[in-house]
Design an enzyme around this catalytic site. Structure first.
Site, mmCIF file in Angstrom:
data_model
loop_
_atom_site.group_PDB
_atom_site.id
_atom_site.type_symbol
_atom_site.label_atom_id
_atom_site.label_comp_id
_atom_site.label_asym_id
_atom_site.label_seq_id
_atom_site.Cartn_x
_atom_site.Cartn_y
_atom_site.Cartn_z
ATOM 1 N N GLU A 53 -7.098 -77.598 92.064
ATOM 2 C CA GLU A 53 -6.437 -78.038 90.838
ATOM 3 C C GLU A 53 -7.058 -79.327 90.291
ATOM 4 O OE1 GLU A 53 -2.011 -79.366 89.111
ATOM 5 O OE2 GLU A 53 -2.211 -78.658 91.170
ATOM 6 N N LYS B 80 -6.746 -73.698 89.582
ATOM 7 C CA LYS B 80 -5.560 -74.074 88.803
ATOM 8 C C LYS B 80 -5.965 -75.192 87.844
ATOM 9 C CE LYS B 80 -0.753 -75.669 89.054
ATOM 10 N NZ LYS B 80 0.466 -75.855 89.863
#
Length: 341
Positions: A177, A222
């Site tokens: 992420e 992500k």
């Protein structure tokens, strides 16, 4: 459930399903509870999350996995059932947030480095034994006219890659992420600036993942969407979708099985609309779905309000929002549909 990393990753981005981010820190969930005048305790946090995990309509049809805070991974429901088992019973994969937060980066004013690598290998074994089959690590990239610096992007990308390699060694799928902030200081950047920073960040992240010998087939990305700063919002849904897809096609290898977007300060409707537009308008080499926290939970939290008699109402609100996100993950969400529902 298969234990192959590739199969777990594929299940996490199954068509029409996405991830529930329920990994708020104790401090963050305390702030959320303040909005409904509820005191944050271990029991109230457990009750709230159990309410979500037992929403069968949502969990079985629309949620592929749940990102947990460490406390929740080891908690038991009110009836004594481990919450991990509640999640598994719904057919979803339990996961765990493993970083220890973004801290000020020495010599880099206004920028951060995410910590948590020390002792991570041992923690991952503990999390695996407790039932976690994927993990999440968030790198934070601040945006302004002069930020981010190459050094901060590079350091965060290296940390993400090291984390991902440790996860795969432990039999755990890493969610990578790298969040390019839309609501950081000052939050006035243009969508063009967001596009440039996101492209550079993702390019460097995948260089580091390759150097660290991370299997791309056994990970999930992500990212944040390419969107203008929170104080400068002008871009249309179509423009956000177009610029985001362009950047992803330039930087994300097709070997990656799926992309699960964070909502990153967007409103519930914005996050849903942008995801739907990307899935409806473009032919993509990866599955694209949601990994939302606030955008999935806000309505449910307000409907529940910490009261046992409101559990069913909270679950209905959560199921409705999860269904809308599922439609978006298939490119089928429309405002009219939202209003009709």
């Amino acid at each position: 459930m298969s234990e192959r990393l590739e199969d777990i990753a594929a299940a996490m981005v199954a068509t029409g399903k996405g991830l529930l981010a329920a990994d708020e820190s104790t401090a963050t969930i305390g702030k959320r509870f303040e909005t409904i005048s509820l005191t944050s305790t271990e029991t109230s946090r457990r009750d709230y999350r159990e309410m979500l995990f037992r929403a069968d309509d949502a969990m079985k049809a629309y949620i592929s996995g749940v990102i947990l805070y460490e406390e929740t991974l080891f908690q038991k429901a009110a009836d004594g059932t481990p919450l991990v088992d509640v999640i598994r019973a719904a057919g979803a994969v339990p996961g765990i947030k493993v970083d220890t937060g973004a801290k000020p980066m020495a010599k880099f004013p206004g920028e951060t480095i995410t910590e948590g690598l020390d002792g991570l290998a041992a923690r991952l074994k503990t999390y695996y034994d407790a039932g976690a089959r994927f993990a999440k690590w968030r790198g934070v990239i601040s945006v302004s006219d002069t930020l981010p610096s190459f050094g901060a992007i590079k350091a965060n990308a290296q940390a993400l890659a090291r984390y991902a390699a440790l996860c795969q060694e432990a039999g755990i799928v890493p969610i990578v992420e790298p969040e390019v902030l839309m609501d950081g200081a000052p939050g006035t950047h243009s969508i063009e600036r967001s596009e440039d920073v996101t492209e550079e960040t993702l390019r460097i992240v995948f260089e580091e993942l390759t150097d660290a010998r991370v299997s791309l087939e056994g990970m999930i990305l992500k990212p944040s969407m390419v969107i203008d700063g929170k104080k400068a919002r002008k871009a249309s849904v179509a423009e956000v979708a177009e610029r985001t897809v362009k950047v992803l096609k330039r930087t994300v290898p097709s070997a990656v099985p799926g992309i699960a977007f964070l909502s990153g300060g967007q409103s519930t409707e914005e996050a849903t609309a942008h995801l739907s537009a990307m899935n409806a308008g473009y032919d993509l080499p990866w599955g694209m779905t949601f990994s939302y926290g606030r955008a999935l939970q806000t309505e449910a939290l307000n409907a529940w309000s910490g009261k046992p008699e409101n559990v069913a109402a909270g679950q209905r609100a959560f199921s409705h929002r999860a269904e809308m996100c599922s439609l978006a993950a298939k490119g089928g969400w429309k405002k009219e549909l939202e209003k009709a529902a």
